[in-house]
Design a protein around this motif. Structure first.
Motif: not given
Lengths: 294, 294
Positions: A110-113, A135-141, A177-181
């Motif tokens: 599981t990756l967070l970006v 894949v979990v993604g954060s964004s601003g809109s 999360y295993d990985c965080f970009f």
């Protein structure tokens, strides 16, 4: 007609000890471009060929060839050359090397970006999906969230409108999360780091939330979490694996041709609109790579 | 006479998300001891043998053997068994694994270690010297600085009395540090991280300056430095390499027997003095491993 695409780069450089080299008035603003060679006595760069170079914000550049690279020799006619500034250029390579060389991302992880709809983040998430990850993604809109869903992200959210970033991260990956970009830094990292699994890996690629700080932002030290979860955190820059670039660009191009990589660009027309496009990029107005067509 | 040596451990545990598990009134305080088996129906631990166990602050313990380990079978008669709580025990292993497994320390490199006169730090510095490195140690008293010089540290200073920690770190290693063995955390780390070389590695072993914080201390985010210097920072706990312990303990014992490892202890006598010894350890009053002889 001469093609000049200029890509916008943030301008922060850190030397030892921690300090920022700010640009001075009168200096040419840094930036990368795809440009056509219109005059040449250098056989490596014949007239008519296209090059990528960090020549700054200019319509025309005189160069001895230093720092210029030719576009992939077999660049397909139906693929926009502007992608050499994005998905099939430095940001795409950054995504690829961060995932493969720094994080060693494995299928099933599981990756967070964050800044996930940006030039790098959007490629990070798509490559991670190609590799069989969640894949979990954060964004601003909300538009960006919709874009991430289109790209196949498993979870996407607008960090500006969530009640609690911590809760959203926990809900999106209850086992962590295993990985965080990491593209954002600052407060986001303070909330995200405790959400890592044991032996989690963090690739520190960017820190866009702090680029414009006059005084460095502060947050809680991550040491205790890093110790008890045995986390690894590594900063990196794309140039470290330059020797792999030709092969890596071909891999990115192949994914693009196979329809596995959507390459979104935010194109602004006109040299005179460059400052506004740059400031907009730093404020998160772009989806995908911010490009100015000159 | 039954031998009971109890080693003092800080009591901080971090779970997800970041929080501290504090000990409750009535619980047995955690701690590790070397103890003699005085009654046994367990053939793995016959009467008369010595064991190391995390039994907490007790004069006597009833155990089913879980978590106990026998002392090295060939423990020499002229080496104090209390070293099984220090240089030839968990702290020694921590130093060794931090240097070899996490940092991958190479001959000729420059290493920074803080809390350098402590149970772990003093072994870290000595092993790094064995490996042919330049070693800079920070500690909190002039007596400790003298001790570090005795141990062969190339540079040692009292961080409490220097004018500028930054300047001292720069002077001690003008070209920066390849490796940093971090035991202190907090402000020290904020000053030290920018002093790393390109591709520097940081092993996060402890964070003693923050263990007693009611509210987490804050400091500047290290992301930009980590990116531009491409630093790697990894938290670790000694248990990760447990399978190597017997071999590693023999290596530590061999260095001790060859006179390459000085093993200093701060011995307090009497069970009733344990709380004072513990608090003293957290305040940096000990040189070497803090031991209570019961």
């Amino acid at each position: 007609k001469t093609l000049h695409l200029i890509v916008l780069l943030p301008s922060v450089v850190v030397s030892r000890p921690f300090s920022r080299v700010r640009m001075k008035e009168g200096e040419v603003m840094i930036g990368t471009q795809v440009a056509k060679v219109i005059q040449s006595i250098n056989p490596a760069f014949p007239v008519g060929c296209h090059v990528v170079g960090r020549c700054g914000w200019r319509t025309h550049t005189v160069s001895d060839g230093t720092g210029l690279t030719c576009l992939l020799s077999d660049w397909p006619q139906d693929v926009s050359m502007s992608l050499a500034l994005g998905a099939i250029g430095m940001p795409g390579l950054t995504a690829l090397y961060g995932l493969e060389e720094v994080l060693g991302l494995q299928a099933g992880e599981t990756l967070l970006v964050n800044a996930a709809a940006g030039a790098v983040g959007s490629i990070v998430g798509q490559i991670a999906k190609i590799k069989g990850c969640r894949v979990v993604g954060s964004s601003g809109s909300n538009d960006k969230v919709a874009f991430l869903k289109e790209l196949g992200f498993d979870e996407a959210f607008n960090y500006k409108t969530v009640n609690s970033l911590e809760e959203v991260l926990m809900t999106a990956a209850p086992n962590g999360y295993d990985c965080f970009f990491e593209n954002v830094g600052g407060l986001f990292s303070s909330v995200a780091i405790p959400q890592m699994k044991q032996f989690g890996r963090i690739a520190v690629c960017g820190s866009i939330s702090t680029y414009n700080d006059t005084n460095p932002q502060t947050g809680p030290y991550p040491h205790l979490t890093m110790i008890f979860k045995q986390l690894k955190m590594e900063g990196f820059m794309v140039g470290r694996w330059e020797h792999k670039n030709p092969e890596s660009l071909r891999r990115l191009m192949a994914w693009k041709r196979e329809g596995k990589l959507q390459c979104r660009e935010q194109v602004t027309e006109g040299f005179e609109n460059m400052p506004a496009a740059f400031m907009g990029m730093l404020q998160g107005e772009n989806i995908g790579k911010a490009i100015v067509k000159v």
